[in-house]
Design a protein around this motif. Structure first.
Motif, short mmCIF file in Angstrom:
data_model
loop_
_atom_site.label_atom_id
_atom_site.label_comp_id
_atom_site.label_asym_id
_atom_site.label_seq_id
_atom_site.Cartn_x
_atom_site.Cartn_y
_atom_site.Cartn_z
N GLY A 193 0.18 46.95 -29.10
CA GLY A 193 -0.79 46.25 -28.30
C GLY A 193 -0.78 46.32 -26.85
O GLY A 193 -1.88 46.44 -26.52
N ASN A 194 0.34 46.65 -26.35
CA ASN A 194 0.52 46.69 -24.95
C ASN A 194 -0.25 48.00 -24.58
O ASN A 194 -1.08 47.91 -23.58
CB ASN A 194 2.03 47.21 -24.42
CG ASN A 194 2.94 45.87 -24.66
OD1 ASN A 194 4.12 45.95 -25.10
ND2 ASN A 194 2.54 44.73 -24.92
N LEU A 195 -0.21 49.22 -25.21
CA LEU A 195 -1.12 50.17 -24.97
C LEU A 195 -2.65 49.97 -25.44
O LEU A 195 -3.34 50.51 -24.41
CB LEU A 195 -0.56 51.49 -25.91
CG LEU A 195 0.84 52.15 -25.33
CD1 LEU A 195 1.17 52.75 -26.58
CD2 LEU A 195 0.51 52.95 -24.13
N SER A 196 -2.80 49.36 -26.24
CA SER A 196 -4.36 49.00 -26.52
C SER A 196 -5.12 48.11 -25.73
O SER A 196 -6.27 48.29 -25.41
CB SER A 196 -4.46 48.20 -28.02
OG SER A 196 -4.07 49.34 -29.10
N THR A 197 -4.27 47.27 -24.73
CA THR A 197 -4.80 46.33 -23.92
C THR A 197 -4.59 47.09 -22.53
O THR A 197 -4.86 46.39 -21.81
CB THR A 197 -4.12 44.92 -24.18
OG1 THR A 197 -3.00 44.81 -24.01
CG2 THR A 197 -4.79 44.38 -25.39
N ASN A 198 -3.68 48.02 -22.27
CA ASN A 198 -3.46 48.49 -21.02
C ASN A 198 -2.57 47.71 -20.28
O ASN A 198 -3.06 47.38 -19.08
CB ASN A 198 -4.66 49.25 -20.20
CG ASN A 198 -3.98 50.20 -19.18
OD1 ASN A 198 -3.07 50.51 -19.35
ND2 ASN A 198 -4.99 50.24 -18.10
N ALA A 199 -1.49 47.01 -20.95
CA ALA A 199 -0.97 45.74 -20.16
C ALA A 199 -0.25 46.37 -18.95
O ALA A 199 0.28 47.22 -19.04
CB ALA A 199 0.02 45.36 -21.21
N GLY A 200 -0.35 45.55 -18.01
CA GLY A 200 0.20 45.83 -16.60
C GLY A 200 1.50 45.27 -16.29
O GLY A 200 2.52 46.33 -15.98
N GLY A 201 1.84 44.19 -16.64
CA GLY A 201 3.28 43.91 -16.32
C GLY A 201 3.58 43.50 -14.99
O GLY A 201 2.75 43.85 -13.84
N ILE A 202 4.74 42.89 -14.88
CA ILE A 202 5.28 42.51 -13.40
C ILE A 202 5.68 43.81 -12.58
O ILE A 202 5.68 43.76 -11.53
CB ILE A 202 6.24 41.67 -13.54
CG1 ILE A 202 7.40 41.92 -14.12
CG2 ILE A 202 5.57 40.18 -14.09
CD1 ILE A 202 8.86 41.20 -13.99
N HIS A 203 6.09 44.87 -13.19
CA HIS A 203 6.60 46.24 -12.42
C HIS A 203 5.22 47.35 -12.28
O HIS A 203 5.71 48.18 -11.91
CB HIS A 203 7.88 46.70 -13.39
CG HIS A 203 9.00 45.82 -13.04
ND1 HIS A 203 9.83 46.06 -14.20
CD2 HIS A 203 9.29 45.00 -12.28
CE1 HIS A 203 10.75 45.07 -13.95
NE2 HIS A 203 10.69 44.50 -12.87
N PHE A 204 4.18 46.77 -12.28
CA PHE A 204 2.96 47.54 -12.03
C PHE A 204 3.14 48.53 -10.77
O PHE A 204 2.91 49.57 -10.59
CB PHE A 204 1.84 46.82 -12.36
CG PHE A 204 0.68 47.86 -12.25
CD1 PHE A 204 0.09 48.17 -13.42
CD2 PHE A 204 0.12 48.16 -11.05
CE1 PHE A 204 -1.30 49.08 -13.45
CE2 PHE A 204 -1.05 48.85 -11.00
CZ PHE A 204 -1.72 49.45 -12.08
N ILE A 205 3.68 47.69 -9.70
CA ILE A 205 3.53 48.03 -8.39
C ILE A 205 4.36 49.15 -8.21
O ILE A 205 4.41 50.20 -7.44
CB ILE A 205 3.77 47.06 -7.55
CG1 ILE A 205 3.30 47.42 -6.00
CG2 ILE A 205 5.38 46.67 -7.36
CD1 ILE A 205 3.35 46.16 -4.97
#
Length: 344
Positions: free
Chosen positions: A164-176
């Motif tokens: 699901g993370n991949l399917s929605t391209n989840a960013g999360g808090i460590h994206f930067i």
């Protein structure tokens, strides 16, 4: 039968497409021939939590949930549904809050929670391979035991699934720090509507051959196919983490802090988030914690830094964070650096 279309600020009635078949007993019998009967769920009480999410804003009316355990079972399900014109909605941990993972009408729910194995870890590249139903927190714990971490971290990690993370391209808090899942997914396996299994699984990071088809499925929300397996690049687990919470008067101050942090803390900057006053108040109330500051402020900037420096030997990270707070003092009213992870 109609349902409100999921658009922000507007409500549009949509009607069930009559070209899609209504599930019958023969279809259920066919699915039971493809897998164990326990994986074919028709009990409405068991299905009910999967027809809606935490918000209860959208409620579907699915009467059937399928829980495959292998790529081949997913392929057989999708092939049959495609032939019979049966609508399908793939579902992971059902942690989304925008209705994207829910049936609108009576679609078959394709629940991936049974495909939850962590397949292995390639130490030479630092790449973990797992089935799409693997829980993000389980992957984090598995990696933490061997000195690595996931590039993705978010609040729903205890129940969200990597597919699901991949399917929605989840960013999360460590994206930067680690960028998007497009940057960290090395390979994946997906099943197309035709039942064809597209095997793009690899742990070879430097691969410049041919088309990179995996990127079509990341962020596609299951519209092009169902992700069943993935390989994710994982960074070493940092030995030291430091956090700062800064109180700001305006959003412009928050932006200035971000701009300066990206330059002055670039090599150790792990996360940079912000909260407004309402968000902070709700968080404190729900967690039954004391207020962070003596008074409320319009905005808060949260800075996390991390590195492999041993904080007992090289206290540089905490010193740099304190120096940074001094350097942005014109943009803050107050600031705090929690002592230890429990206080943070």
């Amino acid at each position: 039968m109609s349902q409100p279309m999921r658009l922000f600020g507007t409500t549009v009635d949509i009607v069930r497409d009559p070209n899609f078949k209504v599930i019958g007993d023969a279809d259920i019998s066919h699915f039971e021939s493809l897998m164990d009967k326990k994986q074919v769920v028709t009990d409405l009480d068991e299905i009910e939590p999967h027809n809606s999410d935490w918000t209860k804003k959208f409620v579907g009316n699915s009467k059937l949930m399928l829980k495959p355990k292998s790529d081949e079972e997913v392929a057989a399900i999708l092939k049959y549904c495609n032939q019979e014109k049966i609508a399908v909605v793939p579902q992971g941990g059902n942690t989304g809050l925008v209705g994207g993972v829910l049936p609108i009408f009576d679609e078959v729910i394709l629940n991936m929670s049974n495909m939850n194995k962590i397949i292995g870890f390639d130490e030479s590249y630092g790449i973990i391979t797992a089935q799409s139903g693997a829980i993000l927190l389980d992957m984090q714990n598995h990696l933490g035991a061997i000195g690595y971490s996931m590039p993705l971290d978010l609040g729903a990690k205890g129940s969200c699934q990597i597919g699901g993370n991949l399917s929605t391209n989840a960013g999360g808090i460590h994206f930067i720090k680690h960028n998007s899942l497009h940057a960290n997914c090395i390979g994946l396996k997906a099943v197309l509507a035709s039942g064809e299994i597209l095997d793009n699984i690899t742990t070879l990071r430097k691969d410049n051959t041919g088309y990179d088809l995996k990127h079509l499925f990341i962020g596609a929300e299951g519209t092009l196919g169902v992700i069943t397996e993935c390989a994710i690049l994982c960074p070493p687990q940092p030995k030291s983490k430091q956090l700062a919470i800064l109180a700001c008067e305006s959003f412009e101050d928050v932006v200035e802090i971000l701009k300066k942090a990206k330059i002055q803390l670039s090599d150790i900057l792990q996360a940079c988030e912000f909260m407004d006053a309402d968000s902070m108040n709700v968080t404190v109330d729900q967690m039954k914690k004391d207020k962070v500051f003596d008074q409320s402020y319009p905005f808060y900037s949260i800075i996390e830094v991390a590195s492999n420096n041993d904080p007992e030997v090289v206290p540089e990270d905490s010193e740099r964070l304190l120096e940074f707070i001094e350097q942005v003092s014109e943009h803050i009213h107050d600031g705090i650096v929690p002592q230890g992870e429990s206080q943070a």
